[in-house]
Design an enzyme around this catalytic site. Structure first.
Site, PDB file in Angstrom:
ATOM      1  N   ASP A 181      17.440 -23.213 -19.859  1.00  0.00           N
ATOM      2  CA  ASP A 181      17.697 -24.833 -21.597  1.00  0.00           C
ATOM      3  C   ASP A 181      18.521 -24.779 -22.583  1.00  0.00           C
ATOM      4  OD1 ASP A 181      17.258 -22.578 -22.657  1.00  0.00           O
ATOM      5  OD2 ASP A 181      15.125 -23.367 -23.303  1.00  0.00           O
ATOM      6  N   SER A 182      18.824 -25.720 -23.090  1.00  0.00           N
ATOM      7  CA  SER A 182      20.350 -25.887 -23.669  1.00  0.00           C
ATOM      8  C   SER A 182      20.045 -24.261 -24.930  1.00  0.00           C
ATOM      9  CB  SER A 182      20.297 -26.928 -24.440  1.00  0.00           C
ATOM     10  OG  SER A 182      19.152 -27.345 -25.715  1.00  0.00           O
ATOM     11  N   GLY A 183      19.427 -24.009 -25.428  1.00  0.00           N
ATOM     12  CA  GLY A 183      19.208 -23.653 -26.763  1.00  0.00           C
ATOM     13  C   GLY A 183      18.609 -24.205 -27.949  1.00  0.00           C
ATOM     14  N   GLY A 184      18.542 -25.933 -27.445  1.00  0.00           N
ATOM     15  CA  GLY A 184      18.432 -26.173 -28.753  1.00  0.00           C
ATOM     16  C   GLY A 184      16.654 -26.341 -30.013  1.00  0.00           C
ATOM     17  N   PHE A 185      16.179 -25.994 -28.714  1.00  0.00           N
ATOM     18  CA  PHE A 185      14.787 -25.815 -29.534  1.00  0.00           C
ATOM     19  C   PHE A 185      14.530 -23.902 -29.556  1.00  0.00           C
ATOM     20  CE2 PHE A 185      10.040 -23.949 -28.506  1.00  0.00           C
ATOM     21  CZ  PHE A 185       9.741 -24.912 -29.732  1.00  0.00           C
ATOM     22  N   GLY A 198       9.109 -32.070 -26.795  1.00  0.00           N
ATOM     23  CA  GLY A 198       8.713 -32.528 -28.082  1.00  0.00           C
ATOM     24  C   GLY A 198       7.519 -32.464 -28.229  1.00  0.00           C
ATOM     25  N   ASP A 227      19.197 -31.152 -27.799  1.00  0.00           N
ATOM     26  CA  ASP A 227      18.562 -31.934 -28.465  1.00  0.00           C
ATOM     27  C   ASP A 227      18.454 -31.949 -29.613  1.00  0.00           C
ATOM     28  OD1 ASP A 227      17.098 -30.062 -27.571  1.00  0.00           O
ATOM     29  OD2 ASP A 227      15.804 -31.408 -27.177  1.00  0.00           O
ATOM     30  N   CYS A 243      -4.257 -12.241  -5.091  1.00  0.00           N
ATOM     31  CA  CYS A 243      -3.054 -11.883  -5.739  1.00  0.00           C
ATOM     32  C   CYS A 243      -3.164 -10.827  -5.547  1.00  0.00           C
ATOM     33  CB  CYS A 243      -2.641 -12.214  -6.876  1.00  0.00           C
ATOM     34  SG  CYS A 243      -3.476 -11.190  -8.109  1.00  0.00           S
ATOM     35  N   HIS A 297      -0.901 -11.496 -11.759  1.00  0.00           N
ATOM     36  CA  HIS A 297      -1.361 -12.212 -11.641  1.00  0.00           C
ATOM     37  C   HIS A 297      -1.583 -13.731 -12.178  1.00  0.00           C
ATOM     38  CE1 HIS A 297      -5.938 -13.868 -11.084  1.00  0.00           C
ATOM     39  NE2 HIS A 297      -5.542 -14.219 -12.377  1.00  0.00           N
ATOM     40  N   CYS A 348      -5.862  -9.027  -7.787  1.00  0.00           N
ATOM     41  CA  CYS A 348      -6.970  -8.987  -7.943  1.00  0.00           C
ATOM     42  C   CYS A 348      -7.881  -8.283  -6.529  1.00  0.00           C
ATOM     43  CB  CYS A 348      -7.350 -10.683  -7.479  1.00  0.00           C
ATOM     44  SG  CYS A 348      -7.218 -11.247  -9.474  1.00  0.00           S
ATOM     45  N   GLN A 366      12.944 -37.183 -26.868  1.00  0.00           N
ATOM     46  CA  GLN A 366      12.458 -37.131 -27.805  1.00  0.00           C
ATOM     47  C   GLN A 366      11.117 -38.492 -28.232  1.00  0.00           C
ATOM     48  OE1 GLN A 366      11.907 -34.360 -28.587  1.00  0.00           O
ATOM     49  NE2 GLN A 366      13.476 -32.831 -27.485  1.00  0.00           N
TER      50      GLN A 366
END
Length: 373
Positions: free
Chosen positions: A94-98, A218, A148, A308, A337, A311, A191
């Protein structure tokens, strides 16, 4: 030719959900897919080998965090992110924006980019669309996300409109800055907050820019679920049918199924790993809070319907003991799990699409899980 190519295999007659394949330089991904999040070049507590064993086809890493630590130059010297973390399957960054926008008072937004202070030591930094792409080009991920602005919830209409229009301008700059098109693909992000007409505007603006894939950002930022589903259902028809659609930051079982029914192909979220570290498991009967006293003498598996590693080998009583004593193994076993649970859920979803019975699958799953449709 683009590095990433989407192949739409079929559409579920019962639900309209999509079955596809995403071809990348590091392998083919069957969609719909859930992507485990490896924020700092690691899915917390998991080795790459374990991730492969439980069926992970692609993982996500975070540009902001890797820029802060260890820094792009070290990853460049290592030969890129795949080599640095010993993962030979696809990676999305991801771009780092968030993350930058999540810093709140520590950041200032300008047309040029975002000025912010490090959450680690308070040092000053600046990320622009061009800088975000430069970092991601250095990391060498298969799929890069455009820089973004993720508007908060709730937000005034004028703010959201200005924000989405800036996101469009930034996407154009991202595309221009992207230099490694043969090995990496850039996805744009729609967005528009909870305003349907603004979602439509953003989707049209973003898809006017020719790219190999598009994301919806968003959402799942604090709004009620019915609002999220409504906005999502309104947005996906404005995205191209022949390109992958990625709903960012969504990972609860009900949201995954509802998202797929609304035409989404890709999802990611820290939820399964985060709640595992807090002692909570996702099971076919709903959430199990392992630390609760009720499991003190419960020697049954975490989920009797799950095969898994956790479990097959350990009881709820033992897992509770590990969690209560803060043993690392507790977090590891619950992480294995939870990720396995979501990855196998998506496998069952793909099977249900193939057999044109996804709505039937949803009804059955929700009744066991304790949800109402």
């Amino acid at each position: 030719m683009e590095a990433v190519r989407f192949e739409l295999i079929k559409t579920c007659k019962q639900s309209g959900a999509r079955l596809g394949k995403l071809h990348t330089p590091h392998g083919v991904i069957e969609t719909p897919i859930f992507m485990p999040v490896g924020t700092q070049a690691t899915v917390k507590s998991m080795t790459p080998e374990e991730l492969k064993d439980i069926g992970s086809q692609i993982i996500l890493s975070n540009t902001y965090h890797l820029y802060m630590r260890p820094g792009q130059e070290i990853i460049k010297k290592a030969g890129g992110l795949h080599k640095f973390m010993n993962w030979d399957k696809p990676i999305l960054t991801d771009s780092g924006g968030f993350q930058v926008f999540s810093l709140g008072p520590l950041r200032k937004i300008h047309e040029e980019g975002v000025e912010f202070r490090s959450h680690l030591d308070g040092s000053k930094h600046f990320i622009s669309p061009e800088k975000s792409i430069e970092i991601q080009n250095t990391l060498g991920s298969d799929i890069m996300m455009a820089f973004d602005e993720c508007a908060p919830y709730p937000a005034e209409r004028d703010y959201v409109k200005n924000s989405l229009e800036r996101t469009t301008r930034w996407l154009k700059r991202c595309k221009e800055a992207h230099t490694n098109t043969e090995k990496q693909s850039l996805f744009g992000i729609v967005q528009g907050g909870m305003y349907k007409d603004l979602r439509e505007q953003s989707a049209k603006e973003i898809t006017d820019i020719e790219l190999p894939g598009y994301a919806i950002g968003g959402l799942s930022v604090g709004e009620p679920k019915n609002v999220m589903y409504d906005v999502l259902e309104h947005t996906t028809p404005f995205l191209p049918k022949d390109k992958p659609r990625y709903l960012m930051g969504v990972g609860s079982p009900d949201d995954l199924i509802e998202g797929v029914i609304r035409g989404v192909d890709m999802f990611d979220c820290v939820l399964p790993t985060r709640i595992a570290r807090n002692g909570t498991a996702m099971t076919s009967m709903g959430k199990v809070v392992v630390r609760n006293a009720t499991y003190q003498e419960d020697f049954t598996p975490l989920d009797p319907n799950c095969d898994c590693y956790t479990c097959r080998n350990y009881s709820r009583a033992y897992l509770r003991h590990l969690v209560k004593t803060n043993e690392i193994l507790g977090a590891r076993l619950l992480t294995i799990h939870n990720l396995y649970f979501l990855l196998s859920l998506m496998e069952k979803v793909r099977e249900a699409i193939k057999e044109d019975r996804l709505l039937d699958f949803r009804k059955e799953f929700f009744s066991n899980y304790g949800y109402e449709i």
